[in-house]
Write a protein that holds these residues in place. Structure first.
Motif, PDB file in Angstrom:
ATOM      1  N   SER A   1      -9.518  -6.226   6.193  1.00  0.00           N
ATOM      2  CA  SER A   1      -8.710  -5.383   6.077  1.00  0.00           C
ATOM      3  C   SER A   1      -9.289  -5.133   3.962  1.00  0.00           C
ATOM      4  O   SER A   1      -9.113  -4.458   3.060  1.00  0.00           O
TER       5      SER A   1
ATOM      6  N   GLY B   1     -11.192  -2.236   2.626  1.00  0.00           N
ATOM      7  CA  GLY B   1     -10.380  -1.842   1.403  1.00  0.00           C
ATOM      8  C   GLY B   1     -11.045  -1.577   0.114  1.00  0.00           C
ATOM      9  O   GLY B   1     -10.995  -0.505  -0.811  1.00  0.00           O
TER      10      GLY B   1
ATOM     11  N   ILE C   1     -12.386   2.100   1.019  1.00  0.00           N
ATOM     12  CA  ILE C   1     -11.880   3.308   0.881  1.00  0.00           C
ATOM     13  C   ILE C   1     -10.875   3.776  -0.547  1.00  0.00           C
ATOM     14  O   ILE C   1     -10.987   4.777  -1.009  1.00  0.00           O
ATOM     15  N   ILE C   2     -10.651   1.927  -0.597  1.00  0.00           N
ATOM     16  CA  ILE C   2      -9.667   1.915  -1.975  1.00  0.00           C
ATOM     17  C   ILE C   2      -9.943   3.320  -3.559  1.00  0.00           C
ATOM     18  O   ILE C   2      -9.267   3.769  -3.783  1.00  0.00           O
TER      19      ILE C   2
ATOM     20  N   ILE D   1      -2.118   6.530  -3.323  1.00  0.00           N
ATOM     21  CA  ILE D   1      -2.942   7.062  -3.051  1.00  0.00           C
ATOM     22  C   ILE D   1      -3.173   7.349  -2.007  1.00  0.00           C
ATOM     23  O   ILE D   1      -3.902   8.932  -1.357  1.00  0.00           O
TER      24      ILE D   1
ATOM     25  N   ASN E   1       0.209   4.255   1.871  1.00  0.00           N
ATOM     26  CA  ASN E   1      -0.769   3.025   0.303  1.00  0.00           C
ATOM     27  C   ASN E   1      -0.612   3.339  -1.119  1.00  0.00           C
ATOM     28  O   ASN E   1      -0.172   4.154  -1.321  1.00  0.00           O
TER      29      ASN E   1
ATOM     30  N   TYR F   1      -5.030  -2.693  -2.194  1.00  0.00           N
ATOM     31  CA  TYR F   1      -4.029  -1.807  -1.759  1.00  0.00           C
ATOM     32  C   TYR F   1      -2.693  -2.402  -1.278  1.00  0.00           C
ATOM     33  O   TYR F   1      -3.303  -3.789  -0.761  1.00  0.00           O
TER      34      TYR F   1
ATOM     35  N   ILE G   1       0.798  -1.090   1.942  1.00  0.00           N
ATOM     36  CA  ILE G   1       1.222  -0.287   3.090  1.00  0.00           C
ATOM     37  C   ILE G   1       2.797  -0.992   2.475  1.00  0.00           C
ATOM     38  O   ILE G   1       3.781  -1.393   2.312  1.00  0.00           O
TER      39      ILE G   1
END
Lengths: 271, 169
Positions: free
Chosen positions: A33, A37, A40-41, A119, A131, A163, A165
């Motif tokens: 993750s 992360g 993607i973030i 986001i 998220n 990030y 969840i």
């Protein structure tokens, strides 16, 4: 030629199942993750900002930047103040009601909060998790409580490096201990998939409990995640009796369809 | 080359899908399934399974309760969408429409069984009417343009790969 394919498929399936079993329930921030992360973030952040800019540009023509910035700042401040006001209201009520317990109630927790924006949202239609752009590096960790507009949004169900969840109360898996402010009826706020799409939740309590339309529901002292006294919503709809339980429809104060910014309570000092 | 383009397509799709959530009556289409099925048809079972696995893994990392469930489901979709239709002409545009619908129903149904039926939520009819049916219809409508787009992309990649092969052999 055919056998190795099937063999690999079965191997991969077994690996997946092992992974599901191992990571079910309690996920810890792992390398997967964290590394995903980092890719993607930032992109989601940028895209989210772009979409916000477009949305805002449609509505404002002049003084845009200043107004938006000012508005954002004030909204955040308002949220924080609203939250404090509800806390203070409760404090006052408690002071009047529980005079003899005043010494115990006197030291009320001071909350340390982090602001974050939403986001991305899950798109598979079965859950309403989303998220936020704050993670371990900002001090967010699992099971922290998320609020907005002075009312409960949900809890952090997993926190990655940059990030987290959030499982909102409208999610089908969410259960929150709750109490009616007027009558003191204790029950649970439960998310429901079909109601959740309209932004509603269920308040479930025992038969013959005193609950009417317009009752204000807050979190109760049951459970270890949510601190007591946070506003959830008001009972809006008729009450159905389903196998020995009363089920009332509650409209949360938070508008889940138009939610963009949230606050995360960093430290809760339960008495 | 192929891996790079595929990764880009999957990542961009994921980011767009989760950031700009297009909702019609509260239900959003799942374009990831369309991409997995399309590539499975174009590149057969093994590659379909691999693409499905990583697409699902991405979803698991960002939204899953546990890691592996979506990876498993998408992998099965990719593997079986590429499997029994090897002799079928991939220029036939009806095949992806059909397979995407089946795959969407399968995906939603597995989600229902493992995340709702196991928690004793028995309203399958309600969920089917409100979620499974509309989402498969949206996917059905979207699968045609996306398949054509991926078909063209795949053809471009194959042309590049063929020319490279000629250089080295």
């Amino acid at each position: 030629m055919k056998k190795p394919k099937v063999f690999f498929l079965i191997l991969a399936m077994i690996l997946c199942i092992i992974s599901i079993v191992v990571t079910a329930g309690f996920r810890t921030p792992e390398i997967l993750s964290t590394s995903f992360g980092f890719v993607i973030i930032p992109a989601q952040n940028v895209l989210n900002n772009i979409s916000n800019v477009f949305n805002n540009a449609l509505h404002h023509f002049r003084n845009t930047n200043y107004l938006i910035r000012e508005n954002e700042r004030m909204e955040r401040e308002l949220e924080e103040l609203r939250f404090l006001v509800t806390r203070l209201e409760l404090l006052e009520e408690n002071n009047i009601d529980l005079n003899e317990l005043l010494e115990m109630r006197a030291r009320y927790p001071l909350y340390d909060m982090i602001g974050a924006s939403i986001i991305s949202r899950d798109n598979n239609n079965w859950n309403s998790r989303f998220n936020i752009n704050a993670g371990n590096s900002n001090g967010v960790s699992q099971n922290m409580v998320v609020v907005a507009r002075g009312a409960l949004v949900g809890r952090v169900s997993f926190s990655g490096h940059n990030y987290s969840i959030v499982t909102p109360i409208i999610d089908d898996t969410s259960v929150v201990g709750a109490v009616s402010s007027r009558s003191g009826t204790v029950g649970f706020i439960r998310g429901d998939l079909t109601l959740g799409s309209n932004g509603l939740v269920i308040f479930e309590t025992e038969l013959n409990a005193d609950i009417i339309e317009g009752d204000i529901i807050r979190t109760s002292a049951f459970g270890s995640i949510f601190p007591p006294g946070i506003l959830i919503g008001t009972v809006t709809d008729t009450i159905n009796i389903v196998d020995q339980n009363i089920i009332a429809i509650v409209e949360p104060i938070v508008d889940f369809n138009n939610l963009n910014n949230v606050l995360i309570i960093k430290s809760v000092d339960l008495d | 080359m192929r891996i790079l383009i595929l990764t880009a397509i999957i990542l961009i799709n994921f980011i767009l899908q989760t950031t700009f959530r297009v909702e019609i009556f509260g239900i959003s289409p799942n374009t990831a399934i369309i991409i997995v099925v399309s590539f499975a048809i174009l590149r057969q079972d093994v590659e379909g399974g691999i693409i499905g696995f990583f697409t699902g893994l991405l979803h698991d990392v960002f939204f899953g309760n546990s890691i592996g469930f979506n990876a498993l489901v998408y992998m099965l979709i990719g593997f079986f969408a590429g499997k029994p239709f090897k002799d079928f002409n991939k220029d036939n545009y009806l095949l992806p429409l059909f397979l995407v619908t089946i795959a969407t129903i399968f995906y939603n149904f597995s989600h229902y069984i493992f995340h709702f039926l196991f928690r004793a939520r028995l309203e399958l009819f309600e969920y089917g009417l409100n979620i499974i049916l509309p989402s498969s219809l949206y996917n059905l409508a979207l699968s045609f343009p996306i398949y054509i787009f991926l078909y063209i992309v795949n053809e471009k990649i194959e042309i590049v790969e063929k020319s490279k092969r000629r250089i080295f052999k």
